[in-house]
Design an enzyme around this catalytic site. Structure first.
Site, mmCIF file in Angstrom:
data_model
loop_
_atom_site.group_PDB
_atom_site.id
_atom_site.type_symbol
_atom_site.label_atom_id
_atom_site.label_comp_id
_atom_site.label_asym_id
_atom_site.label_seq_id
_atom_site.Cartn_x
_atom_site.Cartn_y
_atom_site.Cartn_z
ATOM 1 N N SER A 52 0.998 -1.233 -0.180
ATOM 2 C CA SER A 52 -0.014 -0.030 -0.192
ATOM 3 C C SER A 52 0.787 1.389 0.128
ATOM 4 C CB SER A 52 -1.057 0.040 1.121
ATOM 5 O OG SER A 52 -1.982 -0.896 0.731
ATOM 6 N N LYS A 55 -0.331 3.535 -2.552
ATOM 7 C CA LYS A 55 -1.190 4.748 -2.466
ATOM 8 C C LYS A 55 -0.807 6.150 -2.352
ATOM 9 C CE LYS A 55 -4.890 1.616 -0.458
ATOM 10 N NZ LYS A 55 -3.818 0.502 -0.119
ATOM 11 N N SER A 109 -5.633 3.600 4.759
ATOM 12 C CA SER A 109 -5.341 2.454 3.665
ATOM 13 C C SER A 109 -6.327 1.501 3.067
ATOM 14 C CB SER A 109 -3.994 1.675 4.441
ATOM 15 O OG SER A 109 -3.339 1.103 3.233
ATOM 16 N N LYS A 214 3.001 6.451 5.495
ATOM 17 C CA LYS A 214 2.185 5.537 4.716
ATOM 18 C C LYS A 214 2.639 4.162 5.248
ATOM 19 C CE LYS A 214 -1.102 3.959 2.567
ATOM 20 N NZ LYS A 214 -1.269 3.043 3.596
#
Length: 328
Positions: A52, A55, A109, A214
């Site tokens: 992820s 993203k 997420s 993140k």
């Protein structure tokens, strides 16, 4: 004479072990933002799945398109994860403003949210993928391939070195830094306020000054983390890839912050990293192992006789898998 030499060797080994940096992540890169100076590096050129962390790229491409953040996006059945079957608290059929969808994709997420952002890009998913390729080229991420917006595919691959470039670019978007550094937020879904939390538990934690965050996880990528932090008077971006557990990547982040502030890693916690790390264990002194590259002398300052610590990864047993499915 021999006794003195033997004593000196023992002292050197002891000093080297004391200043060793434990890393549970297989790839590590820490770069000082203001100077570009590499502070810590381990396998920064290895091409691996990024989960992820993808993203952040999705968010940049969406924001570059200047889409209306107040426009309602309907979560479609095609947004449901059929690859990894990850859970989501965002129901199919919900109509959510694009800005809130972006919030869910970055802070929590959420994979349905990220898929919806890619699907509703002007021109649809093919146009989104083309925009991602252009962004990758513009940032000079020469070892990066991103095929879809969520990170669920292990074909989304990059290096720690490329991801530092992505993170530093993402840090220029206030819409991204604000959303990724929210510890929690309320989002209206079907006329009901639902509280969502950041997947990085360091966000909002005492003593942390985080400008970008993140997390990422799929089985092929392990536990991943990108953060921009301020510590010891320095602004730095860190990338951690393929840790065996969330606690391992958090301990890596803690030891990086200690390094930046001139403190030593906590040796009492190294054993715990070794037990939970799937892909790599603590960094220990060894005569034949590769060194963790560092441009700063802080970790060697207390080594008697100027002896440098060398490092090797000690394989450890895999931690038992958590039964409850969680997003990354």
């Amino acid at each position: 004479m021999m006794k003195k030499l033997f004593a000196a060797v023992l002292l050197s080994i002891s000093s080297a072990a004391a200043i060793a940096v434990p890393f549970g992540s297989q790839s590590v890169l820490v770069v000082e933002d203001d100077t570009g100076k590499v502070l810590l590096e381990k396998n920064a050129g290895a091409v691996v799945p990024i989960a992820s962390l993808t993203k952040l790229m999705t968010a940049m491409v969406i924001l570059d398109a200047k889409q209306d953040m107040n426009e309602l996006i309907e979560i479609d059945r095609s947004d449901v994860d059929t690859l990894k079957h990850s859970s989501s608290r965002v129901p199919v059929g919900a109509n959510i403003p694009r800005g809130d969808v972006l919030q869910l994709a970055l802070m929590s997420s959420d994979n349905r949210a990220a898929a919806a952002l890619g699907r509703t890009y002007p021109g649809g998913l093919p146009a989104f993928k083309a925009a991602v390729r252009r962004k990758i080229a513009a940032l000079g991420m020469s070892h990066t391939v991103i095929e879809e917006p969520t990170g669920l595919s292990p074909n989304n691959r990059s290096t720690a070195a490329d991801l530092v470039k992505m993170a530093q670019a993402a840090s220029q978007y206030k819409e991204i830094t604000d959303r990724t550094t929210d510890a929690k937020n309320l989002v209206s879904i079907n006329s009901r306020e639902v509280e969502f939390h950041n997947t990085n538990r360091l966000v909002g934690a005492k003593g942390w000054d985080i400008g970008l965050s993140k997390t990422g996880y799929i089985q092929e990528a392990g536990r991943c983390l990108i953060m921009s932090i301020k510590a010891g008077g320095k602004n730095a971006t860190m990338v951690l890839l393929n840790a065996g557990a969330s606690s391992a990547r958090i301990l890596d982040a803690l030891n990086i912050r200690r390094f930046m502030t001139g403190d030593e890693a906590q040796p009492a916690r190294v054993a715990r990293v070794a037990r939970i790390s799937r892909a790599g264990g603590p960094i220990k002194a060894s005569a034949r192992a590769p060194r963790i590259k560092t441009s700063a002398p802080a970790l060697r300052a207390k080594s008697k006789g100027g002896v440098r610590a060398k490092a090797k990864v000690v394989p450890t047993k895999k931690k038992a898998v958590v039964v409850r499915k969680r997003r990354n």
